[in-house]
Design an enzyme around this catalytic site. Structure first.
Site, mmCIF file in Angstrom:
data_model
loop_
_atom_site.group_PDB
_atom_site.id
_atom_site.type_symbol
_atom_site.label_atom_id
_atom_site.label_comp_id
_atom_site.label_asym_id
_atom_site.label_seq_id
_atom_site.Cartn_x
_atom_site.Cartn_y
_atom_site.Cartn_z
ATOM 1 N N ARG A 45 0.830 -1.207 0.000
ATOM 2 C CA ARG A 45 0.000 0.000 0.000
ATOM 3 C C ARG A 45 0.864 1.257 0.000
ATOM 4 O O ARG A 45 0.584 2.220 -0.677
ATOM 5 C CB ARG A 45 -0.919 -0.001 1.225
ATOM 6 C CG ARG A 45 -2.318 -0.469 0.881
ATOM 7 C CD ARG A 45 -3.207 -0.307 2.072
ATOM 8 N NE ARG A 45 -2.646 -1.045 3.201
ATOM 9 C CZ ARG A 45 -3.333 -1.855 3.981
ATOM 10 N NH1 ARG A 45 -4.615 -2.013 3.772
ATOM 11 N NH2 ARG A 45 -2.788 -2.493 4.973
ATOM 12 N N LYS A 205 -8.418 -22.025 10.725
ATOM 13 C CA LYS A 205 -7.333 -23.016 10.622
ATOM 14 C C LYS A 205 -7.882 -24.432 10.800
ATOM 15 O O LYS A 205 -7.454 -25.368 10.123
ATOM 16 C CB LYS A 205 -6.262 -22.701 11.670
ATOM 17 C CG LYS A 205 -5.550 -21.374 11.410
ATOM 18 C CD LYS A 205 -4.761 -20.903 12.623
ATOM 19 C CE LYS A 205 -4.059 -19.578 12.381
ATOM 20 N NZ LYS A 205 -3.543 -18.968 13.620
HETATM 21 N N1 HSE Z 1 -3.184 -14.115 15.098
HETATM 22 C C1 HSE Z 1 -2.593 -15.378 14.797
HETATM 23 C C2 HSE Z 1 -2.141 -16.017 16.110
HETATM 24 C C3 HSE Z 1 -1.414 -15.180 13.863
HETATM 25 O O1 HSE Z 1 -2.122 -15.354 17.138
HETATM 26 O O2 HSE Z 1 -1.853 -17.210 16.105
HETATM 27 C C4 HSE Z 1 -0.982 -16.426 13.162
HETATM 28 O O3 HSE Z 1 -1.988 -16.981 12.367
#
Ligand code: HSE
Length: 436
Positions: A45, A205
């Site tokens: 950006r 995930k």
């Molecule tokens: N916010 C995510 C974590 C970053 O704290 O695991 C990695 O995916």
């Protein structure tokens, strides 16, 4: 042979990590990949911003289209995050015949099914090792290393921010908000930190891991999520007293009825290795029928751990660049025509044990009323502690562990117990897994 040319969409923390590793380990990486790999252009950006990597040999642009339309580019790294522009650019890049490597868990969890169909049509690869558990090669482990197994279940600490918060609360008695602010300052937390603490990030995930483990389409919308915001210091201490730790787990389990997909705070026995995964570290425990339990541990975020995962995908793409597209490792581990429609179970059909904390009036018969409601719902008590009332208080905390039961029965029992005049406020419920 000519070097493989990479274009990066989003030269932030992870992109900077990738550039630095590629430069530092160039020789070792090309010995593995069989070709030299160079980043020739990147979009950002603000191209004037200071970066963690040297950008001298990289053409910087604010226009990502310049990268995906550049005929010189073989592989596009999508490291910009988000699911709107990132999706459009990835689909366009695939249309242009580019292979894609991404660290974007939300993009894969929400739009992966569509992206993989397009990639297969175009004969390009879309790899996403960095999308789950940062530097841990968990995708490769499930997709390739465990391909001889029927995966029975997996359970993971797959959000470092949440794990950091629970660890600091337990070890140092710190406040939730204070620890979250530190995780944000360290760059671990998501742009919207509710994604971390409410289990959305872990849900993205988990949806990915479940697809790879069970050969089902990506179904983030069916993941049950519960965050860690209601966990109190008292819960953490009572759990310890009973020999458990509270971890925010993503759990995927195959049962005879279907697949459980859930993210929630979970009591697990303190003696399990995974119970001792602390701070921002991640770990995933995978149970295969042949291999038994396997545990994968490492950094779940950060420039170079995530960069390490991105580069492993780049090397995989480079190794098969001239191979036959029909015989590559399938995107979701199972062949596209062998994806199964086994159902994901609604939350009410989850089977698990529970930790319950209630505030009860200190008089005869109160516990009998509670236990008879549990018995009516066929819920068996495993352990029970009744604490002294705090000074000046006629209510006392009662902590129970139950045996495994159906979530539906527990929901009904909790509603009935909360309606008793001798019970104050709502019951704290944390699911419990022995992970044995
Ligand atoms: N916010 C995510 C974590 C970053 O704290 O695991 C990695 O995916």
């Amino acid at each position: 042979m000519e070097a493989v040319k990479i274009g990066v969409l989003g030269l932030g923390t992870v992109g900077g990590g990738v550039v630095n590793i590629l430069k530092r380990n160039a020789k070792e990486i090309s010995r593995r990949a069989g070709r030299e790999i160079i980043v020739t252009c990147a979009s950002a950006r603000d191209i004037t911003r200071e970066r963690i990597c040297d950008t001298q040999d990289i053409e910087l642009t604010t226009d990502s289209l310049e990268i995906i339309n550049n005929p010189e580019i073989d592989i596009v790294l999508e490291l910009m995050g988000g699911t709107t522009l990132a999706k459009d650019l990835v689909l366009q890049a695939i249309d242009n015949g580019k292979h894609i490597v991404t660290a974007n868990k939300a993009l894969i969890a929400l739009h992966g099914n569509e992206i993989f169909v397009k990639a297969s049509e175009k004969g390009v690869m879309v790899l996403f090792e960095a999308a789950v558990a940062g530097g841990i090669p968990i995708i490769k482990a499930i997709r390739e290393g465990l391909s001889g197994n029927q995966i029975e279940w997996l359970a993971g600490i797959i959000n470092g921010t949440g794990n950091f918060i629970l660890t600091e609360m337990r070890d140092k008695g710190r406040d939730f908000a204070d620890v979250l602010a530190e995780a944000q300052a360290l760059g671990y937390a998501e742009a919207d930190p509710t994604f971390d603490v409410e289990g959305i990030d872990a849900g993205h995930k988990l949806a990915i891991l479940a697809s790879l483990a069970f050969g089902i389409p990506l179904q983030f919308e069916k993941v049950f999520t519960e965050g860690i915001t209601k966990i109190t210091r008292a819960d953490v201490e009572y759990a310890e007293e009973l020999g458990y730790r509270i971890k925010h787990l993503g759990i995927a389990r195959k049962t005879a009825q279907g697949i459980e997909l859930r993210v929630h705070p979970t009591l697990i026995p303190a003696k399990r290795l995974i119970a001792n995964v602390d701070g921002v570290m991640n770990a995933v425990l995978v149970q295969g029928d042949a291999v038994g339990p396997t545990l994968y541990y490492g950094a779940g975020a950060g420039a170079e751990p995530t960069g390490s995962a991105v580069i492993s995908d780049i090397v995989d793409v480079v190794r098969v660049l001239s191979g036959d597209p029909e015989h590559r490792v399938p995107h979701l581990a199972f062949q596209a025509d062998a994806i199964s429609d086994i159902p994901v179970l609604p939350a009410e059909q989850i089977q698990t044990a529970y930790y319950l904390r209630l505030s009860a009036e200190d008089k005869p018969g109160v516990l009998a009323d509670v236990t008879s409601i549990l018995a009516k719902h066929n819920i068996s008590i495993e352990a029970l502690i009744q604490k002294e009332p705090l000074e000046g208080n006629t209510r006392l905390p009662v902590i129970m562990l139950t045996q495994t039961t159906l979530e539906k029965e527990m929901n009904a029992a909790i509603t009935e117990i909360e309606a008793l005049s001798t019970i104050t406020g709502s019951i704290s419920r944390i699911r419990l897994e022995t992970l044995g």
